[in-house]
Design a protein around this motif. Sequence first.
Motif, mmCIF file in Angstrom:
data_model
loop_
_atom_site.group_PDB
_atom_site.id
_atom_site.type_symbol
_atom_site.label_atom_id
_atom_site.label_comp_id
_atom_site.label_asym_id
_atom_site.label_seq_id
_atom_site.Cartn_x
_atom_site.Cartn_y
_atom_site.Cartn_z
ATOM 1 N N ASP A 17 0.796 -1.221 0.000
ATOM 2 C CA ASP A 17 0.000 0.000 0.000
ATOM 3 C C ASP A 17 0.834 1.280 0.000
ATOM 4 N N THR A 18 2.103 1.167 -0.353
ATOM 5 C CA THR A 18 2.970 2.339 -0.371
ATOM 6 C C THR A 18 3.624 2.506 -1.737
ATOM 7 N N ALA A 23 13.801 3.540 1.168
ATOM 8 C CA ALA A 23 14.335 4.889 1.321
ATOM 9 C C ALA A 23 15.802 4.923 0.904
ATOM 10 N N ALA A 24 16.235 6.081 0.464
ATOM 11 C CA ALA A 24 17.642 6.251 0.094
ATOM 12 C C ALA A 24 18.471 6.442 1.364
ATOM 13 N N PRO A 110 15.191 7.314 -3.336
ATOM 14 C CA PRO A 110 14.385 6.169 -2.918
ATOM 15 C C PRO A 110 13.917 5.347 -4.119
ATOM 16 N N LEU A 111 13.662 4.076 -3.884
ATOM 17 C CA LEU A 111 13.062 3.225 -4.913
ATOM 18 C C LEU A 111 11.550 3.352 -4.793
ATOM 19 N N THR A 112 10.899 3.590 -5.917
ATOM 20 C CA THR A 112 9.442 3.741 -5.893
ATOM 21 C C THR A 112 8.790 2.801 -6.896
#
Length: 175
Positions: A17-18, A23-24, A110-112
């Motif tokens: 759900d994000t 996070a970097a 960050p990885l998204t």
Amino acid sequence: MRVYWPTTLAALARLADTAELAAAPVTVHAVTPTLRDYYADADPRDLEEELEYVAMTDAAGESVRMLAAEAAGGAARRVVLALDVPDAAVEVGRAGWAAPERSQVRLTVPLTLDDLASVHVDDGDAEADVRAAVAALPAADAGDEDAQFTVEACEGHDLLWYDAGELPILLSVGP
């Protein structure tokens, strides 16, 4: 740049759900100068694909270690996410020749989920070998050659390819 992030199905389910996966700074795998040097004698016609496969395999090996750290009775399947990130966000350090260091890089962003290109997951047929690898890790790390062979046996299973849009379906079906 295409990078490969090792994870597990359980970890992915927690992130369902994000939009931010990690996070970097975050350590991922990619085609590095060290990896290119290591495969300098490879056929140039297939080189890029081979190098990406090796980086993904290194990430899959790290997924086994993550499964061991989870110590849960869930699905024993390696998971690697392929993501496309800006070249400027990738920091390449001085890597060793051995896996997984040869392909490790650090991301400053960050990885998204927006970066997600594809998802790679073991088939259910690989679970017995992955469970054996997880159990053998301590002995393999201590130098036991038979245990190292058991851990490397996972590489005999190719990861299945899923389009990025199939991630919600994959997570809803579960292991």
